[in-house]
Design a protein around this motif. Structure first.
Motif, mmCIF file in Angstrom:
data_model
loop_
_atom_site.group_PDB
_atom_site.id
_atom_site.type_symbol
_atom_site.label_atom_id
_atom_site.label_comp_id
_atom_site.label_asym_id
_atom_site.label_seq_id
_atom_site.Cartn_x
_atom_site.Cartn_y
_atom_site.Cartn_z
ATOM 1 N N VAL A 172 -8.333 7.673 5.429
ATOM 2 C CA VAL A 172 -7.055 6.956 5.449
ATOM 3 C C VAL A 172 -6.181 7.478 4.314
ATOM 4 N N VAL A 173 -4.937 7.796 4.671
ATOM 5 C CA VAL A 173 -3.953 8.171 3.657
ATOM 6 C C VAL A 173 -2.841 7.132 3.716
ATOM 7 N N ASP A 174 -2.548 6.502 2.589
ATOM 8 C CA ASP A 174 -1.555 5.423 2.597
ATOM 9 C C ASP A 174 -0.916 5.302 1.227
ATOM 10 N N ASN A 175 0.377 4.972 1.196
ATOM 11 C CA ASN A 175 1.019 4.750 -0.116
ATOM 12 C C ASN A 175 1.113 3.255 -0.439
ATOM 13 N N PHE A 176 0.555 2.416 0.424
ATOM 14 C CA PHE A 176 0.486 0.959 0.229
ATOM 15 C C PHE A 176 1.868 0.316 0.096
ATOM 16 N N PHE A 177 2.872 0.892 0.760
ATOM 17 C CA PHE A 177 4.193 0.262 0.740
ATOM 18 C C PHE A 177 4.117 -1.078 1.492
ATOM 19 N N THR A 178 3.603 -1.046 2.706
ATOM 20 C CA THR A 178 3.420 -2.302 3.446
ATOM 21 C C THR A 178 1.946 -2.538 3.781
ATOM 22 N N GLY A 179 1.100 -1.561 3.513
ATOM 23 C CA GLY A 179 -0.334 -1.723 3.815
ATOM 24 C C GLY A 179 -1.073 -2.308 2.620
#
Ligand code: NAD
Ligand code: UDP
Ligand code: UDP
Length: 441
Positions: A144-151
């Motif tokens: 998983v690649v995510d910048n955690f803006f909404t995740g």
């Protein structure tokens, strides 16, 4: 000998004795152990009374001081012992944690030939985290690649530490170099308040982010599925919407950053397919709901359920005659996996064709949640699409896919998720209040 001489001798003898006593006293106080270094009979008694001018008050102060010092020494020793015990306990907890295997959901074993390395951009978000669950259970390696803006990490925390799972904090607007077989590209805010919050970033994510994903797919020859949206149809003039419809989008309206961003994302996919022979799949996703939706994403499902659970007014934007079709998240995930596995390269609608007006939807939520909430109309949203319903003939014929979860079943699961989330945030609030009550001076 005269009397004066005698007196002088006595005075000299006393002075000598006093000098000797002063010397001994100094020796005693310089000695680090606190003990008298030289033992002279009778000196200790003299020392105990020395200096002769010490008042009872000074003596009791001295005793109190010594008592306190010894108490402090004892407490320091006790603190040291406690620290040592704590360190021992921490070591035990660490070794227990490493020796006790974490409980993970059961995953299938796939041999090297069938196991794929799958990248999910935006995998910590609502849809992405459900996709992670399915692919992990199937036995694949998931990154998983995510910048955690909404995740949120919480959406995938049940996989953290699993040998088939990896979570990378990364913004897809920046290049990414890893080795994978397949990519599901979901990274993008999805709810109107989220994507309108920073329109420029939304465009960058859907253009530069998609270029990076396609560049990566080109380099490692991975198959890539792009999460597009029914918003590419804008405020449609054709109803229901088939994939062949080109759409009706305002290119400069408040929704344009998302709608046009996704349209460019699709254009890029087909440019890379044509020019670089990248294998692309395009899913046009219609309104999706279910557990792990963001509590404050401002979408109609989360807003209505939370308003009803909190006994607040249910807010319908505009006259409530605009329509949407809602699909449950597990149906979408099944459709995406089927599309990735297929040989079909043109866009495919994934949505539930059961259509409701937003006014009817408010009534359904009110009935399912119960409670005294009233439904009220408020200001209409600018450029709000008036009708939306997917034509899913393509998915039915090519993927043998159609939604299975009825609206009421899916909504009950979602309501119970939100009920638990509210209870959880109340508990958190309560315990943090308690903490601040006891820790604020
Ligand atoms: P979501 O907001 O829950 O998930 C999006 C994820 O992408 C989040 O985890 C977010 O942190 C991450 N992200 C955003 N920008 C990023 C960036 N620059 N780099 C890395 N990560 C980034 O939304 P969702 O509902 O799960 O939607 C997932 C995808 O499906 C999106 O592409 C969305 O456009 C598409 N889609 C969703 C719906 C729906 O109803 N949920 C409908 C149509 C299309
Ligand atoms: N890219 C990437 N990972 C890779 C390969 C490429 O992030 O493994 C990025 C790369 O930085 C570039 C983009 O994808 O910005 C497009 O790559 P492509 O090879 O198509 O274009 P070029 O590098 O020739 O501009
Ligand atoms: N909507 C509403 N009340 C709300 C939130 C949304 O009436 O509290 C309406 C919104 O105007 C739109 C529909 O519900 O017509 C779906 O909105 P949502 O933001 O969920 O998704 P969209 O399909 O517009 O992207």
């Amino acid at each position: 000998m005269t009397a004066t001489k005698k007196r002088l001798k006595i005075v000299a003898a006393i002075s000598l004795l006093l000098l000797l006593l002063v010397y001994l006293y100094r020796m005693a106080s310089f000695c680090p152990s606190g003990k008298v270094a030289v033992s002279v009979p009778g000196v200790e008694e003299v020392q105990a009374k020395w200096p002769p001018t010490e008042s009872p008050l000074q003596r009791s102060l001295q005793m109190a001081y010594e008592e306190q010092s010894s108490l402090i020494r004892e407490q320091k020793a006790e603190l040291q012992r406690t620290r040592e015990n704590l360190a021992r306990l921490e070591e035990q907890v660490r070794s227990l944690q490493t020796s006790t295997p974490r409980k993970y959901p059961k995953v299938k074993y796939l041999n090297y030939k069938n196991r794929k390395r799958i990248l999910i951009t935006g995998g910590a978000g609502f849809v992405g985290s459900h996709l992670v669950d399915d692919l992990m259970v199937q036995g694949h390696e998931v990154i998983v690649v995510d910048n955690f803006f909404t995740g949120r990490k919480r959406n995938v925390e049940h996989w953290l530490g699993h040998e088939n799972f990896e979570l990378i904090h990364h913004d897809i607007v920046n290049p990414l170099f890893i080795e994978i077989d397949e990519i599901y590209h979901l990274a993008s805010p999805a709810s109107p308040p989220h994507y309108m919050y920073n329109p420029v970033k939304t465009i960058k994510t859907n253009t530069m982010g998609t270029i990076n994903v396609l560049g990566l797919a080109k380099r490692v020859m991975a198959k890539v599925l792009i999460a597009s949206t029914s918003e590419v149809y804008g405020d449609p003039t054709v109803h229901p919407q088939p994939e062949t419809y080109w759409g009706h989008v305002n290119p400069i309206g408040p929704r344009a950053c998302y709608d046009e961003g996704k349209r460019v994302s699709e254009t890029l996919s087909y440019a890379y397919a044509k020019q670089e022979k990248v294998q692309v799949r395009v899913a046009r996703i219609f309104n999706t709901y279910g557990p792990r939706m963001h509590m404050n994403d401002g979408r109609v499902v989360s807003n209505f359920i939370l308003q009803a659970l909190r006994n607040e007014t249910i807010t319908v934007y505009g006259n409530g005659k605009q329509t949407r079709s809602f699909q449950y998240v597990s149906d979408l995930v099944d459709g995406m996996i089927a599309l990735m596995a297929s040989n079909y390269t043109q866009p495919v609608n994934l949505g539930n064709p059961v259509e409701q007006t937003i006014g009817e939807f408010a009534e359904i939520i009110k009935k399912l949640v119960g409670g005294p909430s009233v439904i009220k109309q408020s200001k209409a949203m600018e450029d709000d699409p008036q009708r939306r319903k997917p034509d899913i003939t393509r998915a039915r014929q090519l993927l043998h896919w159609e939604p299975k979860v009825p609206l009421e079943t899916g909504l009950q699961r979602t309501i119970s998720y939100f009920r638990n989330e509210l209870a959880r945030s109340d508990r958190f609030q309560e315990s943090s209040n308690k903490y601040f009550d006891t820790h604020t001076p």
